[in-house]
Motif scaffolding. Sequence first.
Motif, PDB file in Angstrom:
ATOM      1  N   SER A  72      -6.143   8.316  -7.676  1.00 51.47           N
ATOM      2  CA  SER A  72      -4.961   7.827  -8.346  1.00 51.47           C
ATOM      3  C   SER A  72      -3.762   7.617  -7.435  1.00 51.47           C
ATOM      4  CB  SER A  72      -4.579   8.774  -9.485  1.00 51.47           C
ATOM      5  OG  SER A  72      -4.239  10.037  -8.972  1.00 51.47           O
ATOM      6  N   ILE A  73      -3.710   8.289  -6.312  1.00 51.62           N
ATOM      7  CA  ILE A  73      -2.537   8.168  -5.446  1.00 51.62           C
ATOM      8  C   ILE A  73      -2.965   8.321  -3.984  1.00 51.62           C
ATOM      9  CG2 ILE A  73      -1.975  10.616  -5.656  1.00 51.62           C
ATOM     10  CD1 ILE A  73       0.998   9.807  -5.550  1.00 51.62           C
ATOM     11  N   SER A  74      -2.388   7.512  -3.140  1.00 53.18           N
ATOM     12  CA  SER A  74      -2.710   7.601  -1.719  1.00 53.18           C
ATOM     13  C   SER A  74      -1.890   8.717  -1.073  1.00 53.18           C
ATOM     14  CB  SER A  74      -2.393   6.276  -1.022  1.00 53.18           C
ATOM     15  OG  SER A  74      -0.980   6.093  -0.937  1.00 53.18           O
ATOM     16  N   LEU A  75      -2.315   9.132   0.089  1.00 49.22           N
ATOM     17  CA  LEU A  75      -1.577  10.154   0.827  1.00 49.22           C
ATOM     18  C   LEU A  75      -0.163   9.669   1.105  1.00 49.22           C
ATOM     19  CD1 LEU A  75      -1.365  12.802   2.430  1.00 49.22           C
ATOM     20  CD2 LEU A  75      -2.300  11.557   4.401  1.00 49.22           C
ATOM     21  N   GLN A  76      -0.022   8.426   1.562  1.00 46.69           N
ATOM     22  CA  GLN A  76       1.304   7.897   1.877  1.00 46.69           C
ATOM     23  C   GLN A  76       2.203   7.881   0.643  1.00 46.69           C
ATOM     24  OE1 GLN A  76      -1.481   6.749   3.355  1.00 46.69           O
ATOM     25  NE2 GLN A  76      -0.911   7.272   5.437  1.00 46.69           N
ATOM     26  N   ALA A  77       1.655   7.487  -0.498  1.00 44.59           N
ATOM     27  CA  ALA A  77       2.453   7.468  -1.720  1.00 44.59           C
ATOM     28  C   ALA A  77       2.866   8.881  -2.118  1.00 44.59           C
ATOM     29  CB  ALA A  77       1.671   6.809  -2.861  1.00 44.59           C
ATOM     30  N   HIS A  78       1.956   9.832  -1.976  1.00 45.63           N
ATOM     31  CA  HIS A  78       2.250  11.233  -2.293  1.00 45.63           C
ATOM     32  C   HIS A  78       3.385  11.763  -1.409  1.00 45.63           C
ATOM     33  CE1 HIS A  78       1.488  15.386  -3.462  1.00 45.63           C
ATOM     34  NE2 HIS A  78       1.313  15.717  -2.198  1.00 45.63           N
ATOM     35  N   LEU A  79       3.318  11.462  -0.122  1.00 41.86           N
ATOM     36  CA  LEU A  79       4.340  11.928   0.819  1.00 41.86           C
ATOM     37  C   LEU A  79       5.663  11.198   0.604  1.00 41.86           C
ATOM     38  CD1 LEU A  79       2.117  12.190   4.022  1.00 41.86           C
ATOM     39  CD2 LEU A  79       2.892  14.067   2.556  1.00 41.86           C
ATOM     40  N   ASN A  80       5.592   9.891   0.388  1.00 41.03           N
ATOM     41  CA  ASN A  80       6.820   9.121   0.162  1.00 41.03           C
ATOM     42  C   ASN A  80       7.542   9.565  -1.106  1.00 41.03           C
ATOM     43  OD1 ASN A  80       7.177   7.359   2.400  1.00 41.03           O
ATOM     44  ND2 ASN A  80       5.399   6.190   1.688  1.00 41.03           N
ATOM     45  N   GLU A  81       6.775   9.947  -2.117  1.00 44.17           N
ATOM     46  CA  GLU A  81       7.383  10.451  -3.344  1.00 44.17           C
ATOM     47  C   GLU A  81       8.167  11.735  -3.053  1.00 44.17           C
ATOM     48  OE1 GLU A  81       5.641  12.386  -7.354  1.00 44.17           O
ATOM     49  OE2 GLU A  81       4.860  10.400  -6.861  1.00 44.17           O
ATOM     50  N   GLN A  82       7.597  12.613  -2.238  1.00 44.18           N
ATOM     51  CA  GLN A  82       8.291  13.853  -1.886  1.00 44.18           C
ATOM     52  C   GLN A  82       9.539  13.570  -1.058  1.00 44.18           C
ATOM     53  OE1 GLN A  82       5.591  17.197  -0.628  1.00 44.18           O
ATOM     54  NE2 GLN A  82       4.068  15.560  -0.846  1.00 44.18           N
ATOM     55  N   ILE A  83       9.433  12.629  -0.120  1.00 43.66           N
ATOM     56  CA  ILE A  83      10.583  12.270   0.722  1.00 43.66           C
ATOM     57  C   ILE A  83      11.697  11.679  -0.128  1.00 43.66           C
ATOM     58  CG2 ILE A  83      11.323  10.523   2.418  1.00 43.66           C
ATOM     59  CD1 ILE A  83      10.283  13.076   3.705  1.00 43.66           C
ATOM     60  N   ASP A 104      19.861   8.229   4.216  1.00 44.95           N
ATOM     61  CA  ASP A 104      19.005   7.039   4.154  1.00 44.95           C
ATOM     62  C   ASP A 104      18.312   6.805   5.498  1.00 44.95           C
ATOM     63  OD1 ASP A 104      19.676   6.612   1.528  1.00 44.95           O
ATOM     64  OD2 ASP A 104      21.209   5.094   1.968  1.00 44.95           O
ATOM     65  N   ARG A 105      19.024   7.035   6.579  1.00 48.67           N
ATOM     66  CA  ARG A 105      18.466   6.850   7.919  1.00 48.67           C
ATOM     67  C   ARG A 105      17.324   7.830   8.172  1.00 48.67           C
ATOM     68  NH1 ARG A 105      20.224   5.485  13.387  1.00 48.67           N
ATOM     69  NH2 ARG A 105      19.511   7.103  14.810  1.00 48.67           N
ATOM     70  N   ASP A 106      17.531   9.113   7.858  1.00 46.95           N
ATOM     71  CA  ASP A 106      16.487  10.118   8.062  1.00 46.95           C
ATOM     72  C   ASP A 106      15.292   9.868   7.146  1.00 46.95           C
ATOM     73  OD1 ASP A 106      17.966  11.343  10.040  1.00 46.95           O
ATOM     74  OD2 ASP A 106      18.755  12.917   8.731  1.00 46.95           O
ATOM     75  N   ARG A 107      15.567   9.435   5.924  1.00 44.77           N
ATOM     76  CA  ARG A 107      14.488   9.119   4.983  1.00 44.77           C
ATOM     77  C   ARG A 107      13.659   7.949   5.519  1.00 44.77           C
ATOM     78  NH1 ARG A 107      17.361   9.091   0.635  1.00 44.77           N
ATOM     79  NH2 ARG A 107      16.881  11.235   0.112  1.00 44.77           N
ATOM     80  N   ALA A 108      14.323   6.959   6.091  1.00 42.90           N
ATOM     81  CA  ALA A 108      13.613   5.804   6.652  1.00 42.90           C
ATOM     82  C   ALA A 108      12.741   6.229   7.836  1.00 42.90           C
ATOM     83  CB  ALA A 108      14.605   4.728   7.077  1.00 42.90           C
ATOM     84  N   LEU A 109      13.259   7.116   8.672  1.00 45.92           N
ATOM     85  CA  LEU A 109      12.464   7.602   9.807  1.00 45.92           C
ATOM     86  C   LEU A 109      11.267   8.428   9.331  1.00 45.92           C
ATOM     87  CD1 LEU A 109      15.162   8.576  12.458  1.00 45.92           C
ATOM     88  CD2 LEU A 109      13.455   6.754  12.621  1.00 45.92           C
TER      89      LEU A 109
END
Length: 185
Positions: free
Chosen positions: A27-38, A45-50
């Motif tokens: 149902s969810i990719s690793l990247q999506a799981h991590l991006n949701e937490q971020i 915004d800069r640190d989130r982008a990095l």
Amino acid sequence: LSEWPASSNGTRDEDEDFDPHAQQSGSISLQAHLNEQISLSPLSDRDRALARFIIAALDEDGSLKQSLEDLLALLPTDLPEDEAFELDDLKIALCQVQSLDPPGIAARSPQECLALQLRVQPECPVRKLALRIVEEYLQLLAERNFAKLKKELGCSEELLRAAHARICALDPHPGSAFSAEDTNY
């Protein structure tokens, strides 16, 4: 339809076939799981982008195979001097990503992956010894040279066994649970 197990009333019992890990991985990719937490973290915004940049660089197991220096070279260089990216910026973003769930994510080596997982566990003598083994004596453990490990660490056999069991319980591929590939054996 006859392949499905039937409950006592002759209908399919969906709870019997429910596999929460299959649901999670599909149902969810690793990247999506991590991006949701971020996205929920209190970062600029800069640190989130990095952090998202690092997340995008992770392999399917959740490891970071590229060096931070190589990643830095991929970032825009035409920014004003006060906004230019530096290696320290990436190091901070890496720490943010490594603090996410699942533990051990964004590790740059198997040793770092295991150490990250141990660091989030509650402090106790077994965890402390296991972390020391991972950080300083992983090769001896891999060689199963328990006599030398016991001598080097100055610990009891019982504590060494407990630390070994703790290390064996860790997941060297923490992102693989999110892989689209079916790994049920």
